[in-house]
Write a protein that holds these residues in place. Structure first.
Motif, PDB file in Angstrom:
ATOM      1  N   ALA A  46      57.787 -10.636  24.633  1.00 28.69           N
ATOM      2  CA  ALA A  46      56.618 -10.209  25.213  1.00 28.69           C
ATOM      3  C   ALA A  46      56.697  -8.960  25.606  1.00 28.69           C
ATOM      4  O   ALA A  46      57.474  -7.935  25.263  1.00 28.69           O
ATOM      5  N   GLU A  47      55.687  -8.407  26.445  1.00 26.55           N
ATOM      6  CA  GLU A  47      55.745  -6.969  27.236  1.00 26.55           C
ATOM      7  C   GLU A  47      56.831  -6.622  27.601  1.00 26.55           C
ATOM      8  O   GLU A  47      57.517  -5.600  27.687  1.00 26.55           O
ATOM      9  N   GLY A  48      57.324  -7.373  28.753  1.00 23.99           N
ATOM     10  CA  GLY A  48      58.549  -7.053  29.512  1.00 23.99           C
ATOM     11  C   GLY A  48      58.277  -6.886  30.998  1.00 23.99           C
ATOM     12  O   GLY A  48      57.230  -7.409  31.496  1.00 23.99           O
ATOM     13  N   VAL A  49      59.337  -6.064  31.581  1.00 20.59           N
ATOM     14  CA  VAL A  49      59.265  -5.726  33.050  1.00 20.59           C
ATOM     15  C   VAL A  49      59.222  -4.301  33.300  1.00 20.59           C
ATOM     16  O   VAL A  49      59.574  -3.579  32.531  1.00 20.59           O
ATOM     17  N   TYR A  50      58.204  -4.040  34.279  1.00 19.74           N
ATOM     18  CA  TYR A  50      58.151  -2.647  34.774  1.00 19.74           C
ATOM     19  C   TYR A  50      58.611  -2.664  36.202  1.00 19.74           C
ATOM     20  O   TYR A  50      58.338  -3.806  37.052  1.00 19.74           O
ATOM     21  N   SER A  54      55.961  -0.204  20.482  1.00 21.47           N
ATOM     22  CA  SER A  54      55.342  -1.738  20.360  1.00 21.47           C
ATOM     23  C   SER A  54      54.928  -2.222  21.655  1.00 21.47           C
ATOM     24  O   SER A  54      54.170  -3.130  21.507  1.00 21.47           O
ATOM     25  N   TRP A  55      55.637  -1.819  22.771  1.00 19.53           N
ATOM     26  CA  TRP A  55      55.066  -2.449  24.176  1.00 19.53           C
ATOM     27  C   TRP A  55      55.663  -3.972  23.970  1.00 19.53           C
ATOM     28  O   TRP A  55      55.012  -4.749  24.535  1.00 19.53           O
ATOM     29  N   GLU A  56      56.940  -4.183  23.390  1.00 18.36           N
ATOM     30  CA  GLU A  56      57.558  -5.409  23.613  1.00 18.36           C
ATOM     31  C   GLU A  56      59.023  -5.036  23.522  1.00 18.36           C
ATOM     32  O   GLU A  56      59.628  -4.206  23.048  1.00 18.36           O
ATOM     33  N   TYR A  57      59.824  -6.166  24.253  1.00 15.62           N
ATOM     34  CA  TYR A  57      61.161  -5.855  24.240  1.00 15.62           C
ATOM     35  C   TYR A  57      62.065  -6.452  23.145  1.00 15.62           C
ATOM     36  O   TYR A  57      61.085  -7.084  22.418  1.00 15.62           O
ATOM     37  N   HIS A  58      63.117  -6.572  23.025  1.00 16.01           N
ATOM     38  CA  HIS A  58      64.044  -6.947  21.893  1.00 16.01           C
ATOM     39  C   HIS A  58      64.748  -8.293  22.032  1.00 16.01           C
ATOM     40  O   HIS A  58      64.951  -8.609  23.525  1.00 16.01           O
ATOM     41  N   ASN A  59      65.224  -9.047  21.165  1.00 15.94           N
ATOM     42  CA  ASN A  59      66.164 -10.125  21.606  1.00 15.94           C
ATOM     43  C   ASN A  59      67.440  -9.716  21.802  1.00 15.94           C
ATOM     44  O   ASN A  59      67.918  -8.517  21.355  1.00 15.94           O
ATOM     45  N   ASN A  60      68.303 -10.622  22.563  1.00 18.44           N
ATOM     46  CA  ASN A  60      69.629 -10.241  22.777  1.00 18.44           C
ATOM     47  C   ASN A  60      69.884  -8.947  23.827  1.00 18.44           C
ATOM     48  O   ASN A  60      70.724  -8.253  23.439  1.00 18.44           O
ATOM     49  N   MET A  61      69.061  -8.523  24.520  1.00 21.09           N
ATOM     50  CA  MET A  61      69.262  -7.622  25.724  1.00 21.09           C
ATOM     51  C   MET A  61      70.145  -7.794  26.748  1.00 21.09           C
ATOM     52  O   MET A  61      70.092  -9.070  27.407  1.00 21.09           O
TER      53      MET A  61
END
Length: 206
Positions: free
Chosen positions: A144-148, A42-49
C-alpha cells in the motif's frame, strides 16, 4: 530534540534491506516535508523491506518523552508496519510500539489513519545517550502507500534534552516535604518543601 524536517535530514540516517526512506513533500503534518517509507515514483512501498530511519543521538533527562506524528496506509491481515525502538550506542534497548497490520488471511483491502500523534514515556536513566529508530518491515504479499513520519520531538521535565551527546543533564532531587514550624501551632504555620530543579521554598499557611 525537535525536528520538523523543513531544513532537510538534520542528522537523521537511513539504511537496510530495500531501504526507501526519503524526505518528501507528498504528505506532511506541518510545513511541507516528512519522512516516507516507500517508492516516491509510485507512492507504494516494496515487499521484503527491513529499512530503518534513525534519529541523531540525544541525552535522556528526567521523565523523557518521545512524541511524533504518523500517517499510514497498510494492507489488512498482513505483517507490514513500523517498529518504534530505542537504541543505545547503536543497539536496541527497548521496543516502544508497532504501528501496522498483522495476520495471515488473504488481502481484504487497506487500513490507515490520517495524521495522529503518538507519545511514549521513555523511562531511561538520566544521562543515558539514546537515539530513536523507526524500523519499517514488510512481508512478501500486498503493498500500500506506507508510512510517513513528521514532527519528532524529545522533551524532558526540568532537564533540557538536545541532539548533541555532550550535554550534561542536571541532577534532579525528588520532591520532599519538610517539618512545619512552629509545631504545634494554633493560627498559622510555615511548611518548607523541596522540588525538582527548584530551590527550597517556604509557604505560610493561615
Amino acid at each position: 530534540m525537535v525536528h520538523d524536517f523543513e531544513d532537510g535530514a538534520s542528522g537523521w540516517s537511513h539504511s537496510g534491506q530495500n531501504d526507501l526512506w526519503a524526505l518528501t513533500d507528498n504528505r506532511s503534518h506541518s510545513g511541507t516535508m516528512s519522512w516516507y517509507s516507500g517508492d516516491t515514483s509510485s507512492w507504494e512501498y516494496h515487499n521484503n523491506m527491513e529499512a530503518q530511519l534513525v534519529s541523531p543521538e540525544f541525552v535522556a533527562g528526567v521523565d523523557t518523552e518521545l512524541r511524533f506524528w504518523c500517517w499510514y496506509e497498510l494492507p489488512i491481515y498482513h505483517e507490514d508496519g513500523v517498529y518504534i525502538e530505542l537504541l543505545s550506542e547503536g543497539a536496541p534497548v527497548d521496543t516502544l510500539d508497532f504501528i501496522g497490520s498483522g495476520g495471515a488471511l488473504n488481502h481484504l483491502g487497506s487500513i490507515g489513519n490520517d495524521w495522529l500523534e503518538y507519545s511514549y514515556q521513555l523511562g531511561r536513566t538520566p544521562g543515558e545517550t539514546l537515539s530513536v529508530r523507526f524500523r519499517f518491515r514488510t512481508d512478501e504479499s500486498d503493498v500500500a502507500e506506507g508510512v510517513y513520519i513528521d514532527d519528532v520531538k524529545v522533551t524532558s521535565a526540568g532537564v533540557p534534552t538536545d541532539t548533541g551527546v555532550h550535554d550534561v543533564p542536571e541532577v534532579a532531587a525528588p520532591a520532599k516535604l519538610h517539618q512545619n514550624r512552629p509545631n504545634p501551632f494554633t493560627k498559622s504555620t510555615t511548611i518548607g518543601f523541596s522540588m525538582r530543579i527548584v530551590s527550597r521554598q517556604m509557604r505560610s499557611l493561615a
